[in-house]
Write an enzyme that holds these catalytic residues in place. Structure first.
Site, PDB file in Angstrom:
ATOM      1  N   GLN A  56      -7.651  -7.825  -5.047  1.00  0.00           N
ATOM      2  CA  GLN A  56      -7.788  -8.099  -3.616  1.00  0.00           C
ATOM      3  C   GLN A  56      -8.841  -7.184  -2.993  1.00  0.00           C
ATOM      4  O   GLN A  56      -8.838  -5.977  -3.227  1.00  0.00           O
ATOM      5  CB  GLN A  56      -6.460  -7.906  -2.887  1.00  0.00           C
ATOM      6  CG  GLN A  56      -6.524  -8.356  -1.419  1.00  0.00           C
ATOM      7  CD  GLN A  56      -5.208  -8.179  -0.691  1.00  0.00           C
ATOM      8  OE1 GLN A  56      -4.909  -7.092  -0.214  1.00  0.00           O
ATOM      9  NE2 GLN A  56      -4.419  -9.243  -0.618  1.00  0.00           N
ATOM     10  N   CYS A  83      -3.855  -7.464   6.668  1.00  0.00           N
ATOM     11  CA  CYS A  83      -3.406  -6.076   6.825  1.00  0.00           C
ATOM     12  C   CYS A  83      -3.307  -5.702   8.306  1.00  0.00           C
ATOM     13  O   CYS A  83      -4.281  -5.826   9.050  1.00  0.00           O
ATOM     14  CB  CYS A  83      -4.352  -5.125   6.107  1.00  0.00           C
ATOM     15  SG  CYS A  83      -3.869  -3.385   6.298  1.00  0.00           S
ATOM     16  N   GLU A  94       0.829  -1.202   0.000  1.00  0.00           N
ATOM     17  CA  GLU A  94       0.000   0.000   0.000  1.00  0.00           C
ATOM     18  C   GLU A  94       0.864   1.253   0.000  1.00  0.00           C
ATOM     19  O   GLU A  94       1.780   1.401   0.817  1.00  0.00           O
ATOM     20  CB  GLU A  94      -0.908  -0.004   1.235  1.00  0.00           C
ATOM     21  CG  GLU A  94      -2.012   1.015   1.195  1.00  0.00           C
ATOM     22  CD  GLU A  94      -3.087   0.692   0.163  1.00  0.00           C
ATOM     23  OE1 GLU A  94      -3.775   1.628  -0.264  1.00  0.00           O
ATOM     24  OE2 GLU A  94      -3.220  -0.484  -0.208  1.00  0.00           O
ATOM     25  N   ASN A 110       5.204 -16.505   2.773  1.00  0.00           N
ATOM     26  CA  ASN A 110       5.469 -15.075   2.647  1.00  0.00           C
ATOM     27  C   ASN A 110       6.072 -14.547   3.938  1.00  0.00           C
ATOM     28  O   ASN A 110       5.695 -14.960   5.019  1.00  0.00           O
ATOM     29  CB  ASN A 110       4.152 -14.349   2.317  1.00  0.00           C
ATOM     30  CG  ASN A 110       4.279 -12.840   2.315  1.00  0.00           C
ATOM     31  OD1 ASN A 110       3.574 -12.145   3.041  1.00  0.00           O
ATOM     32  ND2 ASN A 110       5.176 -12.306   1.516  1.00  0.00           N
TER      33      ASN A 110
END
Length: 315
Positions: free
Chosen positions: A68, A98, A9, A199
């Site tokens: 997403q 997030c 972001e 990840n």
């Protein structure tokens, strides 16, 4: 092995997505999240975040892009997933990771890791609302403030109909502080039948293969590592042996600057260049020098005349 490019972001948007996928090594991308509240979003909101929807949901280098979405209302999420699907989305990804406080306070992102049943309902509603040909996937962290519900959350995503999940191997409270707990990804993938993508803290070729070895996953997602070393995916795949030369990176930085001529306001433009140089400083000594040169500059015209003017000779 598949390598997926993560969103970031405020930096890794469609502009940088285009540049990084052109450099190569990525099998697919995921867009930044589109916030879903209690309304059906207009199509221009989807196009603004994922302009690749106008080109068969692919970047110019033919890399597929998933859309997403983030929210907590199953019905509203499903309805907006339908819109994305109708616009030609390659896939729908649901954000359960997030860590931003503003998102979490509004019951979004990682906050939902405290509610596995709601996670299940959201995935199930989205999966039921879009054609079977469009994959529904999800991204999660290990938990909000603990790993107590980690396996419950992962199972909820599988039971809801997710084709595969990405696991960022930290809790919300961990933020982005090292280490990433890849051993937890192993526990998750061992408990599920669907594919799990690893990840977190993959900055180098060595990190990538150590992560794969510990997690026993076949695929990885990289974000900050990709921004720090734009050739990282190619290096991991063995396509090239060395990172890009700094002269090449200068050209790429200039290209990125040019992409921001439309749609990004002045101060934000300079901020994004500084932000990318900051990440590049992990790999390039030259980036550290250049960051110091421009760190006090806020006006884009001044940045262009003091820094980018020298790039014109590289055209």
């Amino acid at each position: 092995m598949r390598i997926i490019l993560a969103p970031m972001e405020g930096l890794l948007d469609f502009r940088l997505r285009e540049i990084l996928t052109e450099i190569g090594g990525y099998d697919e991308c995921v867009s930044e999240f589109i916030r879903v509240n209690d309304t059906l979003l207009p199509t221009h909101r989807f196009y603004r975040v994922v302009p690749e929807l106008k080109t068969a949901s692919k970047t110019k280098s033919n890399t597929p892009v998933k859309v997403q979405i983030l929210g907590s209302d199953p019905i509203c999420m499903a309805e907006n997933a339908c819109v994305a699907a109708s616009l030609g989305a390659y896939g729908i990804d649901i954000n359960f990771g997030c860590p931003a406080p503003t998102v979490n306070r509004n019951r979004g992102g990682a906050a939902l890791l405290k509610e596995p049943e709601l996670m299940y309902q959201i995935v199930r509603a989205v999966r039921s609302s879009v054609p079977e040909t469009i994959p529904v996937t999800a991204k999660m962290r290990l938990g909000f403030d603990s790993t107590e519900l980690t396996l419950d959350c992962a199972k909820a995503l599988e039971d809801g109909g997710a084709k595969e999940i990405v696991v960022h191997a930290r809790t919300k409270i961990d933020g982005y502080k090292p280490p990433a707990y890849w051993d937890w990804i192993f526990q998750i993938q061992a408990s599920l039948k669907i594919n799990v993508i690893a990840n977190g803290e993959i900055w180098s070729v060595e990190d990538a293969f150590r992560c794969l070895d510990i997690s026993k996953c076949q695929d990885i997602m990289i974000g900050r590592g990709a921004v720090s070393n734009p050739a990282l995916a190619l290096l991991i795949k063995g396509t090239i042996r060395d990172k890009l030369e700094w002269d090449q990176m200068k050209k790429i930085l200039m290209s990125y600057w040019n992409t921001m001529e439309v749609g990004i306001e002045g101060v934000s433009k300079t901020g994004r260049i500084k932000q990318w140089l900051h990440y590049l400083s992990r790999e390039y000594e030259e980036a550290k020098v250049d960051f110091q040169l421009i760190k006090q500059i806020s006006h884009p015209k001044e940045l262009k005349t003091t820094y980018f003017s020298e790039f014109l000779s590289f055209k």
